[in-house]
Design an enzyme around this catalytic site. Structure first.
Site, PDB file in Angstrom:
ATOM      1  N   LYS A 142      71.203 -11.750  15.065  1.00 19.92           N
ATOM      2  CA  LYS A 142      72.288 -11.990  14.163  1.00 19.92           C
ATOM      3  C   LYS A 142      71.732 -11.804  12.804  1.00 19.92           C
ATOM      4  CE  LYS A 142      73.281 -16.210  16.987  1.00 19.92           C
ATOM      5  NZ  LYS A 142      73.125 -17.569  17.479  1.00 19.92           N
ATOM      6  N   ASP A 183      78.723 -21.816  12.923  1.00 16.28           N
ATOM      7  CA  ASP A 183      78.739 -22.038  14.081  1.00 16.28           C
ATOM      8  C   ASP A 183      79.969 -23.084  14.750  1.00 16.28           C
ATOM      9  OD1 ASP A 183      76.673 -21.130  15.812  1.00 16.28           O
ATOM     10  OD2 ASP A 183      75.205 -22.229  15.268  1.00 16.28           O
ATOM     11  N   GLN A 212      69.361 -22.558  15.475  1.00 15.43           N
ATOM     12  CA  GLN A 212      69.436 -22.007  16.761  1.00 15.43           C
ATOM     13  C   GLN A 212      69.364 -22.948  17.707  1.00 15.43           C
ATOM     14  OE1 GLN A 212      70.692 -18.860  17.448  1.00 15.43           O
ATOM     15  NE2 GLN A 212      70.343 -19.095  19.455  1.00 15.43           N
TER      16      GLN A 212
HETATM   17  N1  GUN Z   1      72.069 -20.939  21.404  1.00 16.02           N
HETATM   18  C1  GUN Z   1      72.760 -20.038  22.257  1.00 16.02           C
HETATM   19  N2  GUN Z   1      73.956 -19.705  21.523  1.00 16.02           N
HETATM   20  C2  GUN Z   1      74.137 -20.393  20.367  1.00 16.02           C
HETATM   21  C3  GUN Z   1      74.986 -20.219  19.205  1.00 16.02           C
HETATM   22  O1  GUN Z   1      75.967 -19.538  19.555  1.00 16.02           O
HETATM   23  N3  GUN Z   1      74.758 -21.008  18.032  1.00 16.02           N
HETATM   24  C4  GUN Z   1      73.298 -21.614  18.218  1.00 16.02           C
HETATM   25  N4  GUN Z   1      73.264 -22.150  16.976  1.00 16.02           N
HETATM   26  N5  GUN Z   1      72.560 -21.761  19.039  1.00 16.02           N
HETATM   27  C5  GUN Z   1      72.899 -20.951  20.250  1.00 16.02           C
END
Ligand code: GUN
Length: 283
Positions: free
Chosen positions: A53, A120, A97
């Site tokens: 990311k 998100d 996350q």
């Molecule tokens: N863990 C797995 N996928 C995601 C996501 O898209 N966002 C976040 N914050 N955590 C995750």
């Protein structure tokens, strides 16, 4: 029949070029879009995800900060850090996350993020906005799936879409997005007695369970469009989705591969959301 691939890497490249151009235009006005990624603990998969990311942000000309904390961080400390980021004018998007360590209430942390920075799309306010058709951030994975359908010019009106999986992150928001485009939507899950009877009726199938071979060729109507959200490993340790790709590709009209399908689109939509958060803040 062999299905055409919907190439998530190629579509991402195209969309990320557009993000980079818009980010550049915003920078010319003195605002650099900024994303904060917060990782608590040592989950190996999460480490890879957050690295990807942050790298994607840099490549698109977005500012990003990765904050890594020890698994012993308390819930109060994390909530205080989120509040700090809410008040940081250089940060337009906040991503905590998941999963978080067990002693931290993830929902409480998500609700602490300002909805204006909830890139998100996990906040209750974002979920409510999606449900009611109001402006707000859409969760990145189902949003990416919608962009993939758009990329093949697929008109959902009057079509039957079957979503397998009912998570808050993918299945439920996916169903709402498909509904908003006038599809008839069925959500299937672990308590659905006859999954095959449902999927055989589908013009579009989204598999989002997190288990290999949830969807096999005998479960797919010829010509259906199949989107595979799964991220699993096969017996050889190779990345694979929820769909039996080799079988289903002989029946479907379009199919997304794993890797190189929905995965890159998730990150792309995170960049889009972060850019749009910054554009909103600038106006
Ligand atoms: N863990 C797995 N996928 C995601 C996501 O898209 N966002 C976040 N914050 N955590 C995750």
């Amino acid at each position: 029949m062999t299905a055409q691939l919907i190439d998530g890497n190629a579509l991402s490249k195209q969309l990320r070029t557009q993000v980079a151009a818009r980010a550049q235009a915003l920078k010319a006005k003195g605002v650099t879009p900024g994303l904060a990624v917060v990782l608590v603990g040592e989950n190996p998969a999460s480490q890879v995800y957050v690295r990807n990311k942050v790298k994607a942000c840099e490549d698109a000309g977005l500012h990003s900060v990765l904050e890594k904390y020890d698994a012993s961080m308390t819930e109060a400390e994390l909530l205080a850090r989120v509040e700090g980021l809410n008040n940081d004018p250089d940060i337009h998007g906040i991503l905590v996350q998941l999963p978080l360590p067990e002693h931290i209430d993830a929902q409480k942390v998500i609700e602490a993020i300002s909805p204006a920075k909830d890139v998100d799309g996990f906040h209750i306010a974002s979920a409510g906005a999606l449900m009611t058709g109001m402006p707000g951030f859409w969760p990145c994975t189902p949003y990416g799936c919608m962009k993939m359908l758009e990329s093949i010019g697929y008109d959902l009106k009057g079509k039957h879409a079957v979503v397998i999986g009912r998570s808050n992150i993918v299945g439920k928001p996916m169903a709402l997005m498909l509904l908003q485009k006038n599809a008839t939507v069925t959500i299937c899950h672990s308590a659905t007695p006859d999954l095959k009877a449902m999927t055989l009726q589908a013009d579009v199938i989204v598999a989002a369970v997190g288990k290999r071979n949830v969807l096999t060729a005998d479960m797919v109507k010829p010509g259906a469009v199949v989107l595979d959200v799964g991220m699993n490993r096969n017996d050889e340790g190779k990345l694979c989705g929820d769909v039996d790709f080799d079988g289903v590709k002989e029946v479907a009209s379009y199919i997304t591969p794993v890797p190189g399908g929905v995965g890159p689109m998730t990150i792309t939509m995170l960049l889009v959301n972060t850019l749009e958060a910054a554009e909103s803040a600038a106006n």
